[in-house]
Write a protein that holds these residues in place. Structure first.
Motif, PDB file in Angstrom:
ATOM      1  N   MET A 275      16.362   2.102   6.542  1.00 41.54           N
ATOM      2  CA  MET A 275      17.751   2.192   6.089  1.00 41.54           C
ATOM      3  C   MET A 275      18.181   3.644   5.907  1.00 41.54           C
ATOM      4  O   MET A 275      19.232   4.066   6.408  1.00 41.54           O
ATOM      5  CB  MET A 275      17.911   1.425   4.771  1.00 41.54           C
ATOM      6  CG  MET A 275      19.341   1.382   4.239  1.00 41.54           C
ATOM      7  SD  MET A 275      19.801   2.838   3.246  1.00 41.54           S
ATOM      8  CE  MET A 275      18.762   2.624   1.813  1.00 41.54           C
ATOM      9  N   VAL A 276      17.383   4.433   5.191  1.00 43.85           N
ATOM     10  CA  VAL A 276      17.743   5.829   4.924  1.00 43.85           C
ATOM     11  C   VAL A 276      17.854   6.623   6.226  1.00 43.85           C
ATOM     12  O   VAL A 276      18.786   7.413   6.418  1.00 43.85           O
ATOM     13  CB  VAL A 276      16.720   6.481   3.970  1.00 43.85           C
ATOM     14  CG1 VAL A 276      16.917   7.993   3.900  1.00 43.85           C
ATOM     15  CG2 VAL A 276      16.842   5.879   2.574  1.00 43.85           C
ATOM     16  N   SER A 277      16.927   6.419   7.133  1.00 44.89           N
ATOM     17  CA  SER A 277      16.899   7.187   8.378  1.00 44.89           C
ATOM     18  C   SER A 277      18.155   6.947   9.204  1.00 44.89           C
ATOM     19  O   SER A 277      18.800   7.893   9.670  1.00 44.89           O
ATOM     20  CB  SER A 277      15.662   6.814   9.197  1.00 44.89           C
ATOM     21  OG  SER A 277      14.481   7.079   8.477  1.00 44.89           O
ATOM     22  N   VAL A 278      18.512   5.682   9.398  1.00 43.16           N
ATOM     23  CA  VAL A 278      19.683   5.363  10.227  1.00 43.16           C
ATOM     24  C   VAL A 278      20.971   5.707   9.492  1.00 43.16           C
ATOM     25  O   VAL A 278      21.893   6.313  10.063  1.00 43.16           O
ATOM     26  CB  VAL A 278      19.664   3.879  10.627  1.00 43.16           C
ATOM     27  CG1 VAL A 278      20.947   3.494  11.364  1.00 43.16           C
ATOM     28  CG2 VAL A 278      18.449   3.585  11.506  1.00 43.16           C
ATOM     29  N   MET A 279      21.061   5.330   8.223  1.00 42.14           N
ATOM     30  CA  MET A 279      22.291   5.564   7.463  1.00 42.14           C
ATOM     31  C   MET A 279      22.623   7.048   7.347  1.00 42.14           C
ATOM     32  O   MET A 279      23.784   7.447   7.487  1.00 42.14           O
ATOM     33  CB  MET A 279      22.152   4.951   6.070  1.00 42.14           C
ATOM     34  CG  MET A 279      23.386   5.107   5.174  1.00 42.14           C
ATOM     35  SD  MET A 279      23.375   6.662   4.224  1.00 42.14           S
ATOM     36  CE  MET A 279      21.982   6.396   3.138  1.00 42.14           C
ATOM     37  N   VAL A 399      10.346  11.402   4.067  1.00 43.15           N
ATOM     38  CA  VAL A 399       9.868  11.795   5.398  1.00 43.15           C
ATOM     39  C   VAL A 399      10.798  11.249   6.476  1.00 43.15           C
ATOM     40  O   VAL A 399      11.152  11.947   7.436  1.00 43.15           O
ATOM     41  CB  VAL A 399       8.424  11.288   5.616  1.00 43.15           C
ATOM     42  CG1 VAL A 399       7.989  11.521   7.058  1.00 43.15           C
ATOM     43  CG2 VAL A 399       7.466  11.984   4.656  1.00 43.15           C
ATOM     44  N   GLY A 400      11.221   9.988   6.300  1.00 46.49           N
ATOM     45  CA  GLY A 400      12.112   9.381   7.292  1.00 46.49           C
ATOM     46  C   GLY A 400      13.442  10.096   7.391  1.00 46.49           C
ATOM     47  O   GLY A 400      13.949  10.353   8.487  1.00 46.49           O
ATOM     48  N   GLY A 401      14.008  10.454   6.239  1.00 46.30           N
ATOM     49  CA  GLY A 401      15.282  11.155   6.249  1.00 46.30           C
ATOM     50  C   GLY A 401      15.189  12.522   6.888  1.00 46.30           C
ATOM     51  O   GLY A 401      16.073  12.936   7.653  1.00 46.30           O
ATOM     52  N   ALA A 402      14.092  13.232   6.586  1.00 46.35           N
ATOM     53  CA  ALA A 402      13.911  14.556   7.175  1.00 46.35           C
ATOM     54  C   ALA A 402      13.653  14.472   8.676  1.00 46.35           C
ATOM     55  O   ALA A 402      14.143  15.299   9.458  1.00 46.35           O
ATOM     56  CB  ALA A 402      12.750  15.270   6.484  1.00 46.35           C
ATOM     57  N   THR A 403      12.901  13.468   9.101  1.00 52.27           N
ATOM     58  CA  THR A 403      12.579  13.309  10.513  1.00 52.27           C
ATOM     59  C   THR A 403      13.786  12.839  11.320  1.00 52.27           C
ATOM     60  O   THR A 403      13.922  13.170  12.506  1.00 52.27           O
ATOM     61  CB  THR A 403      11.427  12.306  10.676  1.00 52.27           C
ATOM     62  OG1 THR A 403      10.315  12.722   9.888  1.00 52.27           O
ATOM     63  CG2 THR A 403      10.988  12.183  12.126  1.00 52.27           C
ATOM     64  N   GLY A 405      16.902  13.687  11.280  1.00 50.97           N
ATOM     65  CA  GLY A 405      17.691  14.783  11.829  1.00 50.97           C
ATOM     66  C   GLY A 405      17.040  15.403  13.047  1.00 50.97           C
ATOM     67  O   GLY A 405      17.718  15.743  14.024  1.00 50.97           O
ATOM     68  N   LEU A 406      15.722  15.542  13.000  1.00 45.73           N
ATOM     69  CA  LEU A 406      15.001  16.119  14.132  1.00 45.73           C
ATOM     70  C   LEU A 406      15.090  15.211  15.356  1.00 45.73           C
ATOM     71  O   LEU A 406      15.250  15.692  16.485  1.00 45.73           O
ATOM     72  CB  LEU A 406      13.533  16.356  13.750  1.00 45.73           C
ATOM     73  CG  LEU A 406      13.279  17.393  12.651  1.00 45.73           C
ATOM     74  CD1 LEU A 406      11.799  17.425  12.298  1.00 45.73           C
ATOM     75  CD2 LEU A 406      13.758  18.765  13.102  1.00 45.73           C
ATOM     76  N   VAL A 407      14.976  13.898  15.135  1.00 44.72           N
ATOM     77  CA  VAL A 407      15.042  12.955  16.258  1.00 44.72           C
ATOM     78  C   VAL A 407      16.415  13.012  16.925  1.00 44.72           C
ATOM     79  O   VAL A 407      16.526  13.059  18.162  1.00 44.72           O
ATOM     80  CB  VAL A 407      14.737  11.521  15.780  1.00 44.72           C
ATOM     81  CG1 VAL A 407      14.986  10.512  16.904  1.00 44.72           C
ATOM     82  CG2 VAL A 407      13.299  11.415  15.286  1.00 44.72           C
ATOM     83  N   VAL A 408      17.469  13.032  16.120  1.00 43.30           N
ATOM     84  CA  VAL A 408      18.827  13.078  16.679  1.00 43.30           C
ATOM     85  C   VAL A 408      19.070  14.409  17.387  1.00 43.30           C
ATOM     86  O   VAL A 408      19.696  14.456  18.456  1.00 43.30           O
ATOM     87  CB  VAL A 408      19.872  12.847  15.570  1.00 43.30           C
ATOM     88  CG1 VAL A 408      21.286  13.094  16.089  1.00 43.30           C
ATOM     89  CG2 VAL A 408      19.759  11.430  15.022  1.00 43.30           C
ATOM     90  N   ALA A 409      18.551  15.498  16.805  1.00 42.26           N
ATOM     91  CA  ALA A 409      18.773  16.814  17.398  1.00 42.26           C
ATOM     92  C   ALA A 409      18.039  16.979  18.724  1.00 42.26           C
ATOM     93  O   ALA A 409      18.554  17.601  19.661  1.00 42.26           O
ATOM     94  CB  ALA A 409      18.338  17.902  16.426  1.00 42.26           C
TER      95      ALA A 409
END
Length: 441
Positions: A275-279, A399-403, A405-409
Motif C-alpha cells: 500500500m505505502v509503495s504504490v500510494m 524500505v518499500g517507500g524508499a525503494t 521512488g527508485l523503481v519509478v525513477a
C-alpha cells in the motif's frame, strides 16, 4: 447461553481469586458489573483517542514534506520527512510493547502520545531555527504517536471474545477515518493561526498536533480504566501469568512457534508495504500525466476511504468466515489494485479505482492479520508479539517507500505496481501452506 470463546470472561467474573488479582492490577471487572459493558466502554475510549490521534497525525503529515523543503532548502531532501516519521514509529514499537507488558496498555499509549507531543514541539522549534537535522529528530518523535494509533487496535481486542475480535479491531481502525479526513483540511487554518508568533505557517499544523496528542494522552490516562490488557491477563492460566511468559523474548518465540502467527505478521507487513509503495508514488504518476493538485487530492481521498471506511465490513467478514479467508481476499484485492493502477496510463478514473481497491486490500490484510496474530499467541505474549508485528511492518514499509521512488525513477510506475504484486506471491503461498496445517489444541 454463553457464546463460544466467552469462557475466560465467565471465569473472570466468577472466580474470587481472579477478581483479587484484578484488584491489584487496577482491573476490577466488578466495577462495571459486566465484562461486555467494560469492553464497550473500553472501545468507546479507544475510538475517541483514535480520532484525536489520527487527527493530530494527519494534520502534521499533510505539510511535513513542505516544511522539510523549506527548512532544508532542497526539494530532494523533502522525502526524508516521512522517512523520519516512519523511523520513529518503528523504533518505539518494541520498547512500547515491553512497557505494555509490564504496566498495561494505558501506560504505553500515554507515553507514545506524550513523545508525539515532544516531537511535534521539537519540530516547531527546528522550523523556527531553520535546523534540518533537528527537524528530522522532531519528526521521528512525532511518528511515535502513530505507534499509539497502531497499538490501539490491539487494545480493543484484549477484552473481546474470540468470535468478535476482528470487529473490535476494525471499529478502532475505522475511527481513524475521521482524523485522516479532517486533518489535511485543517492544516491551512492551523498554519495561518501561528504566523503572528513568528512561526512558519508550514509548522502551524505541528503546534495544533501537539495539543491534540496531549488531549489524547489525558483522555487515555483518565478514562481507560480498568486497563484492558491487565484485566484480560488476570483471567489467564497460571502458567501465562509468570513474568518470563510476558517477556519480549517470549513474544518473539510465540510468533516463531506458531505458523498462523507468522502468517499474520507477514500479512500485515506485506499489505502495508504494498500500500505505502504504490500510494506514495501515485501522485507523482498522476502529475506526470497532467493531473492537477485537486484531482490528485480526490484520488488520495478515494484511497483513504477504501483504507478506513470499510474496515468494519472486513472485521465482520473475518469473524464470520475466518481470518484466513479474509487474508485471501486481501491478496486478491491488492493484486487487482496493482493491475488497475499499473495499467491506468493516465486514466484518472482507473487510477482512482485502483487506489480505492488498494485501500480495501490494506484494510482486509490489517484487520484479519491483526486478529489472527491475537488469536495465535498466548495471552501473556500478545503485547510483545504485537509490538514485533508493528516493528516489522514499519521497517518493511520504510524500505518499500524508499525503494518505490527508485523503481519509478529507473523503470516506471507500472513496474512499481508489478513489483508490489510480486510481493503477494510468497504471501499467497504461505497462506495456502498455513491453511493445510491443523489447529493446535
Amino acid at each position: 447461553m454463553m457464546r463460544a470463546g466467552d469462557g475466560w470472561l465467565h471465569r473472570l467474573k466468577g472466580s474470587p481469586s481472579n477478581a483479587g488479582r484484578a484488584d491489584r492490577a487496577e482491573s476490577v471487572v466488578g466495577v462495571e458489573g459486566d465484562v461486555t459493558a467494560l469492553q464497550r466502554r473500553t472501545q468507546r475510549v479507544l475510538v475517541a483517542s483514535q480520532i484525536l490521534g489520527g487527527l493530530g497525525t494527519a494534520t502534521g503529515i499533510a505539510l511535513a514534506a513542505v516544511l522539510a523543503k523549506r527548512v532544508s532548502g532542497d526539494e530532494a531532501l523533502s522525502g526524508l520527512a516521512s522517512t523520519a516519521s516512519v523511523a520513529g514509529t518503528a523504533v518505539l514499537s518494541v520498547p512500547l510493547a515491553a512497557l505494555m507488558n509490564a504496566r498495561g496498555r494505558r501506560a504505553g499509549l500515554v507515553l507514545a502520545y506524550l513523545i508525539g507531543v515532544a516531537g511535534a514541539a521539537l519540530t516547531v522549534v527546528a522550523a523556527v531555527a531553520g535546523n534540518f537535522p533537528l527537524l528530522l529528530v522532531g519528526l521521528a518523535g512525532f511518528g511515535a504517536a502513530s505507534s499509539a494509533n497502531l497499538q490501539a487496535r490491539y487494545a480493543a481486542a484484549d477484552l473481546a471474545a474470540p468470535d468478535r475480535r476482528a470487529r473490535a479491531i476494525s471499529t478502532v481502525v475505522w475511527a481513524t477515518t475521521i482524523g485522516a479526513v479532517l486533518g489535511p483540511n485543517i492544516a491551512a487554518p492551523a498554519g495561518r493561526s501561528v504566523t503572528g508568533f513568528g512561526i512558519p505557517k508550514e509548522a502551524g499544523p505541528f503546534v495544533w498536533a501537539a495539543g491534540v496528542f496531549l488531549l489524547a494522552a489525558v483522555l487515555v490516562q483518565v478514562m481507560l480504566r480498568p486497563d484492558p490488557l491487565l484485566t484480560a491477563r488476570a483471567a489467564a492460566p497460571a502458567a501465562e501469568r509468570r513474568p518470563e511468559a510476558r517477556s519480549v523474548r517470549a513474544g518473539f518465540e510465540a510468533v516463531a512457534a506458531s505458523p498462523r502467527a507468522r502468517l499474520a505478521l507477514v500479512t500485515v507487513a506485506v499489505s502495508h508495504t504494498a500500500m505505502v509503495s504504490v500510494m506514495s508514488m501515485t501522485p507523482v504518476d498522476l502529475q506526470h500525466h497532467g493531473a492537477g493538485i485537486q484531482l490528485i487530492g480526490l484520488v488520495i481521498s478515494a484511497h483513504i476511504t477504501g483504507m478506513y471506511a470499510f474496515s468494519p465490513v472486513m472485521g465482520r467478514l473475518a469473524d464470520r468466515f475466518g481470518r484466513l479467508t479474509v487474508i485471501g481476499l486481501a491478496i486478491g484485492l491488492l493484486a487487482c489494485a496493482a493491475l488497475l493502477a499499473g495499467t491506468a496510463d493516465g486514466s484518472r478514473a482507473q487510477s482512482a479505482a485502483g487506489l480505492f481497491t488498494l485501500g480495501l486490500g490494506w484494510s482486509a490484510g490489517l484487520v484479519a492479520g491483526s486478529a489472527l496474530l491475537t488469536d495465535s499467541v498466548p495471552q501473556a505474549a500478545r503485547a510483545a508479539a504485537q509490538g514485533l508485528s508493528d516493528l516489522t511492518t514499519s521497517l518493511a514499509a520504510g524500505v518499500g517507500g524508499a525503494t518505490a521512488g527508485l523503481v519509478v525513477a529507473t523503470a516506471s510506475y507500472a513496474w512499481l505496481n508489478l513489483a508490489a504484486a510480486c510481493l503477494l506471491l510468497p504471501l499467497g503461498a504461505l497462506a495456502l501452506f498455513t491453511r493445510r496445517i491443523p489447529l493446535q489444541g
